[in-house]
Design a protein around this motif. Sequence first.
Motif, short mmCIF file in Angstrom:
data_model
loop_
_atom_site.label_atom_id
_atom_site.label_comp_id
_atom_site.label_asym_id
_atom_site.label_seq_id
_atom_site.Cartn_x
_atom_site.Cartn_y
_atom_site.Cartn_z
N GLN A 11 1.29 -1.14 0.45
CA GLN A 11 0.07 -0.04 0.27
C GLN A 11 0.54 0.91 0.39
O GLN A 11 2.49 1.37 0.32
CB GLN A 11 -0.88 0.03 1.36
CG GLN A 11 -1.95 -1.41 0.79
CD GLN A 11 -3.08 -0.58 2.21
OE1 GLN A 11 -2.81 0.06 2.92
NE2 GLN A 11 -3.72 -1.93 2.64
N THR A 12 0.27 2.41 -0.07
CA THR A 12 1.13 3.87 -0.22
C THR A 12 1.39 4.30 1.01
O THR A 12 0.15 4.41 1.43
CB THR A 12 0.27 4.46 -1.01
OG1 THR A 12 0.17 4.28 -2.79
CG2 THR A 12 0.17 6.24 -1.60
N TRP A 13 2.71 4.76 1.22
CA TRP A 13 2.75 5.49 2.36
C TRP A 13 2.03 6.65 2.43
O TRP A 13 1.85 7.73 1.59
CB TRP A 13 3.94 5.62 1.93
CG TRP A 13 5.43 4.55 2.67
CD1 TRP A 13 5.06 2.72 1.55
CD2 TRP A 13 6.80 4.53 3.32
NE1 TRP A 13 6.38 2.83 2.28
CE2 TRP A 13 7.40 3.07 3.21
CE3 TRP A 13 7.07 5.45 3.44
CZ2 TRP A 13 8.12 3.07 3.33
CZ3 TRP A 13 8.64 5.77 4.08
CH2 TRP A 13 9.06 4.32 3.88
N GLU A 14 1.54 6.89 3.41
CA GLU A 14 0.85 7.93 4.05
C GLU A 14 1.54 8.62 5.80
O GLU A 14 2.24 8.12 6.56
CB GLU A 14 -1.15 8.09 3.90
CG GLU A 14 -1.31 6.93 5.14
CD GLU A 14 -2.38 6.29 5.30
OE1 GLU A 14 -2.99 6.32 6.25
OE2 GLU A 14 -2.78 6.11 4.41
N LEU A 15 1.44 10.28 4.80
CA LEU A 15 1.48 10.89 6.32
C LEU A 15 0.61 11.29 7.07
O LEU A 15 -0.45 11.41 6.93
CB LEU A 15 2.28 12.46 5.56
CG LEU A 15 2.54 13.07 7.13
CD1 LEU A 15 3.98 13.00 6.93
CD2 LEU A 15 2.86 14.88 6.13
N THR A 16 0.97 10.22 8.68
CA THR A 16 -1.10 10.79 9.74
C THR A 16 0.19 11.03 11.25
O THR A 16 0.96 10.92 11.15
CB THR A 16 -0.91 8.85 9.18
OG1 THR A 16 -2.32 9.14 10.77
CG2 THR A 16 -0.58 7.73 9.98
N GLU A 17 -0.20 11.10 11.55
CA GLU A 17 -0.90 11.65 13.05
C GLU A 17 -0.92 10.14 13.87
O GLU A 17 -1.35 9.22 14.26
CB GLU A 17 -1.76 12.36 13.69
CG GLU A 17 -0.77 13.00 15.13
CD GLU A 17 -1.58 14.21 15.69
OE1 GLU A 17 -2.86 14.03 16.77
OE2 GLU A 17 -1.57 15.80 14.98
N VAL A 18 0.82 10.50 14.55
CA VAL A 18 0.46 8.70 15.66
C VAL A 18 1.28 9.41 16.92
O VAL A 18 1.78 10.78 17.15
CB VAL A 18 1.53 7.83 14.90
CG1 VAL A 18 1.17 7.29 13.83
CG2 VAL A 18 3.26 8.00 14.84
N PRO A 19 1.17 8.47 18.43
CA PRO A 19 1.20 8.86 18.84
C PRO A 19 3.14 9.06 19.69
O PRO A 19 3.88 8.75 19.25
CB PRO A 19 1.43 8.27 20.75
CG PRO A 19 0.21 7.39 20.00
CD PRO A 19 0.58 7.13 18.16
N LYS A 20 3.54 10.87 19.69
CA LYS A 20 4.75 10.51 19.87
C LYS A 20 5.72 9.67 20.95
O LYS A 20 5.13 9.87 22.19
CB LYS A 20 4.91 11.71 20.57
CG LYS A 20 6.29 12.35 20.45
CD LYS A 20 6.34 13.87 21.21
CE LYS A 20 7.79 14.88 21.30
NZ LYS A 20 7.62 16.19 22.26
N PRO A 21 6.68 8.97 20.61
CA PRO A 21 7.49 8.37 21.66
C PRO A 21 7.86 8.78 22.76
O PRO A 21 8.24 10.02 22.69
CB PRO A 21 8.09 7.05 21.09
CG PRO A 21 8.71 8.28 19.74
CD PRO A 21 7.49 8.95 19.71
#
Length: 338
Positions: A11-21
């Motif tokens: 699948q295509t990579w996408e820029l998304t929001e995830v939790p900051k480690p």
Amino acid sequence: MLASVCPAAGQTWELTEVPKPVPGPGEVLIRVHASGLCRNDVWLTDGTYPFPPIEPAIVGHEPAGEVAEVGLGVTARKVGDRVGATWIQSGCGSCDYCRLNLPVTGITGMNCDNPEMTGLTRAGGHAEYLVVPASSTVLLPDELPYEMAAPLLCAGYTSWSALRAANPQPHERVAVLGIGGLGHLAVQFSKACGFETVAVTRTPDKHEVARELGADHVVSDGEALAGIGGADVVVVTGTSYEAAAECLTGLRVNGRMVLATIDPSGSFAIDPSRQFFAKGQSILGATHNGLPYLVEALDLAARGAVTPHIEVFPKEEIAEAVDRVAAGEVRFRAVVTY
């Protein structure tokens, strides 16, 4: 934070929001400024390799940035340090190899049964923030911009380690097979050390570029290499083992060939009736051979002896960057800024 995530294999990579480690004991939080996009990153997400068992799937093992936070017990790094992170972070500590207490931050770490690897078993560098063990980071020279440092953390590290593994002597000739992300740096490293250097590439429009990088000669294959007298060292940076085996034709007596990359679809084969037999030649394997080599590679770049040729993509264009790397259209290393 924002991260470049691949939802699933193919699948295509996408820029998304995830939790900051959050850094744990012995770890540092890095504010990533630039992350190199390696062909292995593409193979990890397009189905060539098993999809990485990390959630979310953030790959990337060429991250350069600054320390934003340090975990408990960290004394060798401080907030504000300019650092790069390596591919191999640590070993499992209990397998037969780890019981030998040998280094695990280079190729030797791959001998561990269950190493921790940036962008493979732990979240990688294609994100605004990354957590890694402080011991697996290296300080970046102040003179080296993050975008230039990133490719050296894998491509430069690998090509320099390969050259060092071959141990060329002052009178010897070095050939570099494959003029791409690794090869364009290997040619420069060889010339920076004063070796007569041959670039081997089947791509006609790379011939002039190879000469500009410092190659004294440019040939198309092993037969042509033999035609100009051969080479004592052949550093294989391309991804074709078939081409590497063919290049043995141009390896001199007592020569060394170093396999520095992976061909996911091929195997390396020697025909003793045509080559190799009774010639005292060696086939070596090399990738990241220890942090001292990475420091040397970074220093050569900081002093201007070696210059990565990069194409920079903002994080918003991650899908385009991946597509161009997959198509082999980048000259010679894609770097994504975060």
